[in-house]
Enzyme design. Sequence first.
Site, PDB file in Angstrom:
ATOM      1  N   SER A 132       0.793  -1.239   0.000  1.00  0.00           N
ATOM      2  CA  SER A 132       0.000   0.000   0.000  1.00  0.00           C
ATOM      3  C   SER A 132       0.823   1.287   0.000  1.00  0.00           C
ATOM      4  O   SER A 132       0.277   2.348  -0.280  1.00  0.00           O
ATOM      5  CB  SER A 132      -0.940   0.023   1.202  1.00  0.00           C
ATOM      6  OG  SER A 132      -2.153  -0.588   0.853  1.00  0.00           O
TER       7      SER A 132
ATOM      8  N   LYS B 135       0.591   3.254  -3.046  1.00  0.00           N
ATOM      9  CA  LYS B 135      -0.605   4.059  -3.347  1.00  0.00           C
ATOM     10  C   LYS B 135      -0.280   5.559  -3.330  1.00  0.00           C
ATOM     11  O   LYS B 135      -0.847   6.325  -4.095  1.00  0.00           O
ATOM     12  CB  LYS B 135      -1.711   3.760  -2.325  1.00  0.00           C
ATOM     13  CG  LYS B 135      -2.286   2.340  -2.461  1.00  0.00           C
ATOM     14  CD  LYS B 135      -3.199   2.017  -1.286  1.00  0.00           C
ATOM     15  CE  LYS B 135      -3.798   0.607  -1.438  1.00  0.00           C
ATOM     16  NZ  LYS B 135      -4.531   0.192  -0.225  1.00  0.00           N
TER      17      LYS B 135
ATOM     18  N   TYR C 241      -1.965  -2.952 -11.006  1.00  0.00           N
ATOM     19  CA  TYR C 241      -2.033  -2.720  -9.553  1.00  0.00           C
ATOM     20  C   TYR C 241      -1.162  -3.730  -8.789  1.00  0.00           C
ATOM     21  O   TYR C 241      -0.456  -3.357  -7.849  1.00  0.00           O
ATOM     22  CB  TYR C 241      -3.491  -2.803  -9.096  1.00  0.00           C
ATOM     23  CG  TYR C 241      -3.681  -2.690  -7.600  1.00  0.00           C
ATOM     24  CD1 TYR C 241      -3.589  -1.455  -6.955  1.00  0.00           C
ATOM     25  CD2 TYR C 241      -3.956  -3.811  -6.820  1.00  0.00           C
ATOM     26  CE1 TYR C 241      -3.758  -1.349  -5.579  1.00  0.00           C
ATOM     27  CE2 TYR C 241      -4.129  -3.711  -5.445  1.00  0.00           C
ATOM     28  CZ  TYR C 241      -4.027  -2.480  -4.828  1.00  0.00           C
ATOM     29  OH  TYR C 241      -4.182  -2.385  -3.467  1.00  0.00           O
TER      30      TYR C 241
ATOM     31  N   TYR D 287      -4.148   3.073   7.634  1.00  0.00           N
ATOM     32  CA  TYR D 287      -5.414   2.334   7.628  1.00  0.00           C
ATOM     33  C   TYR D 287      -6.399   2.951   8.625  1.00  0.00           C
ATOM     34  O   TYR D 287      -6.359   4.155   8.857  1.00  0.00           O
ATOM     35  CB  TYR D 287      -5.186   0.840   7.937  1.00  0.00           C
ATOM     36  CG  TYR D 287      -4.169   0.182   7.029  1.00  0.00           C
ATOM     37  CD1 TYR D 287      -4.389   0.103   5.655  1.00  0.00           C
ATOM     38  CD2 TYR D 287      -3.003  -0.362   7.524  1.00  0.00           C
ATOM     39  CE1 TYR D 287      -3.464  -0.511   4.811  1.00  0.00           C
ATOM     40  CE2 TYR D 287      -2.075  -0.979   6.701  1.00  0.00           C
ATOM     41  CZ  TYR D 287      -2.315  -1.043   5.348  1.00  0.00           C
ATOM     42  OH  TYR D 287      -1.407  -1.629   4.523  1.00  0.00           O
TER      43      TYR D 287
ATOM     44  N   VAL E  21       1.037  -3.843   3.748  1.00  0.00           N
ATOM     45  CA  VAL E  21       0.902  -5.136   4.428  1.00  0.00           C
ATOM     46  C   VAL E  21       2.160  -6.012   4.371  1.00  0.00           C
ATOM     47  O   VAL E  21       2.211  -7.050   5.013  1.00  0.00           O
ATOM     48  CB  VAL E  21      -0.306  -5.962   3.903  1.00  0.00           C
ATOM     49  CG1 VAL E  21      -1.621  -5.353   4.332  1.00  0.00           C
ATOM     50  CG2 VAL E  21      -0.230  -6.170   2.416  1.00  0.00           C
TER      51      VAL E  21
HETATM   52  N1  GLU Z   1      -1.623  -5.283  -2.543  1.00  0.00           N
HETATM   53  C1  GLU Z   1      -2.338  -5.192  -1.327  1.00  0.00           C
HETATM   54  C2  GLU Z   1      -3.823  -5.370  -1.531  1.00  0.00           C
HETATM   55  O1  GLU Z   1      -4.376  -4.798  -2.399  1.00  0.00           O
HETATM   56  C3  GLU Z   1      -2.034  -3.888  -0.688  1.00  0.00           C
HETATM   57  C4  GLU Z   1      -2.714  -3.776   0.634  1.00  0.00           C
HETATM   58  C5  GLU Z   1      -1.932  -3.035   1.652  1.00  0.00           C
HETATM   59  O2  GLU Z   1      -0.712  -3.009   1.688  1.00  0.00           O
HETATM   60  O3  GLU Z   1      -2.626  -2.453   2.484  1.00  0.00           O
HETATM   61  O4  GLU Z   1      -4.474  -6.090  -0.830  1.00  0.00           O
END
Ligand code: GLU
Length: 309
Positions: free
Chosen positions: A65, A68, A193, A245, A263
């Site tokens: 994430s 992002k 993604y 989060y 994560v």
């Molecule tokens: N690739 C992970 C997903 O989409 C990223 C989630 C994360 O790191 O919070 O579930």
Amino acid sequence: MNCRHNDELEHFVTEAKKVTVKGKVASYIPALAEQSGDDLSVAVYYTDGTCLSAGDVKEVFTLQSISKVLALALVLMEHGPEKVFHFVGKEPTGDPFNSIIKLETVNPGKPLNPMINAGALVVTSMMKGSTSSERIGRLLEFVRALANNRSISVCKKVAESEFQTSMVNRAMCYYMKEHGIFQAEVEDVMDLYTKQCAIEMNSLDLAKIGCVFALNGKHPETGEQLIPKDIARICKTFMVTCGMYNASGEFAIKIGIPAKSGVSGGIMGLVPYSFGIGIFGPALDEKGNSIAGIRLLELLSENYSLSIF
Ligand code: GLU
């Protein structure tokens, strides 16, 4: 890059590591389950180009994430905020990162912010380029420039592992496509993604990218303005409001710096005009944040009064 090992930092790492036993490595992406739960490393990259570290900072991990924020910066540069925020909102959700619920109950189809999976998938769907490989190539070039490291690339194993298993993300894509939030093919978006999330680097690279944000988009080594100031500001604000989060509020009170976690156990943080921090600690707490990473930031924030508030 030259980054000096620092005993004081090592002391905090040793202390923070004690909580790793209470955490768990992510396993819903099968390849991530192979990470070792008791690892913890940190690098602090200062705006003057000096760098301090503790733990095994050469170890590489995937951004998940954290990517992002970087994808958002690139897409905001490509399209401008007005167009991007037509398709994705600016509000925290209070729900887990992969929750689907508010897609139906609030503003149907339009995700609340670009730090949750639904919002990030929309941002990724907007990335410029005529093929998936051109798009990931553009993103990689951008990330390499941010870290000033040409060797950064995608971990194919982790990307493939997520691509094979990511059914909830696919479900969100189809739901949003139904509501006209994006036109792209779902499988193309998922391909891009999962590769974006699997961009791999170490905590030194991550600290340096944090430092670019600390300098409002200007690179500490090259002096190049890689991200326009107003876009860097938007990204940092999202890091504060939704970067950790549904623990972002507590994190803001306890630690008080812009940060984004993933994560895989990575955390990118920064203190404006001072330094960027890169942390890797794969054991996660129940919200999905690196458990020892959070503890370490707590210790650092308390001891060095890091809160920006
Ligand atoms: N690739 C992970 C997903 O989409 C990223 C989630 C994360 O790191 O919070 O579930």
